[in-house]
Design a protein around this motif. Sequence first.
Motif, PDB file in Angstrom:
ATOM      1  N   LEU A   1       0.821  -1.211   0.000  1.00 31.03           N
ATOM      2  CA  LEU A   1       0.000   0.000   0.000  1.00 31.03           C
ATOM      3  C   LEU A   1       0.853   1.258   0.000  1.00 31.03           C
ATOM      4  O   LEU A   1       0.551   2.232  -0.718  1.00 31.03           O
ATOM      5  CB  LEU A   1      -0.934  -0.023   1.217  1.00 31.03           C
ATOM      6  N   LEU A   2       1.921   1.262   0.791  1.00 25.42           N
ATOM      7  CA  LEU A   2       2.787   2.432   0.817  1.00 25.42           C
ATOM      8  C   LEU A   2       3.463   2.649  -0.536  1.00 25.42           C
ATOM      9  O   LEU A   2       3.615   3.789  -0.996  1.00 25.42           O
ATOM     10  CB  LEU A   2       3.844   2.281   1.914  1.00 25.42           C
TER      11      LEU A   2
ATOM     12  N   ARG B   1       2.326   1.603  -3.492  1.00 26.29           N
ATOM     13  CA  ARG B   1       1.347   1.920  -4.532  1.00 26.29           C
ATOM     14  C   ARG B   1       0.757   3.324  -4.357  1.00 26.29           C
ATOM     15  O   ARG B   1       0.647   4.074  -5.339  1.00 26.29           O
ATOM     16  CB  ARG B   1       0.209   0.884  -4.477  1.00 26.29           C
ATOM     17  N   LEU B   2       0.383   3.662  -3.137  1.00 25.55           N
ATOM     18  CA  LEU B   2      -0.327   4.916  -2.913  1.00 25.55           C
ATOM     19  C   LEU B   2       0.603   6.110  -2.772  1.00 25.55           C
ATOM     20  O   LEU B   2       0.288   7.215  -3.227  1.00 25.55           O
ATOM     21  CB  LEU B   2      -1.213   4.792  -1.667  1.00 25.55           C
ATOM     22  N   PHE B   3       1.738   5.890  -2.098  1.00 20.62           N
ATOM     23  CA  PHE B   3       2.617   7.031  -1.802  1.00 20.62           C
ATOM     24  C   PHE B   3       3.999   6.914  -2.457  1.00 20.62           C
ATOM     25  O   PHE B   3       4.857   7.768  -2.223  1.00 20.62           O
ATOM     26  CB  PHE B   3       2.789   7.174  -0.287  1.00 20.62           C
ATOM     27  N   GLN B   4       4.226   5.846  -3.229  1.00 25.08           N
ATOM     28  CA  GLN B   4       5.532   5.624  -3.863  1.00 25.08           C
ATOM     29  C   GLN B   4       6.677   5.733  -2.847  1.00 25.08           C
ATOM     30  O   GLN B   4       7.704   6.380  -3.076  1.00 25.08           O
ATOM     31  CB  GLN B   4       5.781   6.615  -5.022  1.00 25.08           C
TER      32      GLN B   4
END
Length: 313
Positions: A153-154, A156-159
């Motif tokens: 998630l980190l 994917r969402l925040f690169q």
Amino acid sequence: MLRRLLLAVPTLFLVSVFIFFLMRVLPGDTAVVMAISGETGLDREQVERLRRQLGLDEPLVIQYVDWLGGLLRLDLGESAFSRRSVRSDLGERLPRTVELAFLSMACATLIGVTLGILSAVRRDKPEDLLVRTVSVGGLCLPVFWFALLGLVLLARLFQWIPPVRYESLWEDPLSNLSQMALPATVLGFYQAAALSRLTRSAMLEVLGREYVRTAWAKGLQARAVVLRHALRNALLPVVTVVGLVLGTLVAGNVVLEAIFLIPGLGLYAVNGVRQNDYPVVQGMTLLVACFLVFVNLLVDVLYAWLDPRIRYA
């Protein structure tokens, strides 16, 4: 407290006897593992030469006395493979595992106790149902799944992904905390699931007591009744579980240390067990035993603070 401290001496002595002789009884031999891992393969003469170098050809009693003498001098011996001091390796890795353990336990206590209080006060309400659902889900799903999900998630969402190279807290606090934040949160949420259910059960039992009903009847504010009268008496089983969980966390979480590349005690112990490295396994076990004795003593002190009746028992 003095009696508990005195009891710690025979406890640690029995632990040292147990782990020393158990390592010699279990299948496998350090010299054999070293010979197999070498370039020449398994050679009987080489194995016997390694056993003499490591002192494994001596009687077990003599080996134990020599090792115990080293313990009295705070010398845990040397690793049979790396030839590094076990005490130095443990001293280097211990702060990393302790930092992860305390950060995750602080997160677990904050989340678990808060949700447990909310679930007990709002019994059979939507908040209670939500907390119980989340806690059961946290107990059912493995911790490595949470860790991998957090990384995905980190990314994917925040690169963003945690730093790969470990940095000490004293050398680079920002980089260290950025690496420890995600594993501490993952492990803390996993432990918070159990703490919330335990806190809820303890709070429900205390909230039904006569002195709590009397506090309500006197017109005290809800915050004073819940926190001052109910929570303090409900914390005794919670403190016990927190102490036990903290002791196990200091032993090292192998899965999270492997996923987040944290060179802590968990990976060190697993490598020692895999290689049948006697000094490493023995030193690691004694370190964990000492910490558990200290945690149990701290829990006893907290018992007396939370419940004054224990002081006069």
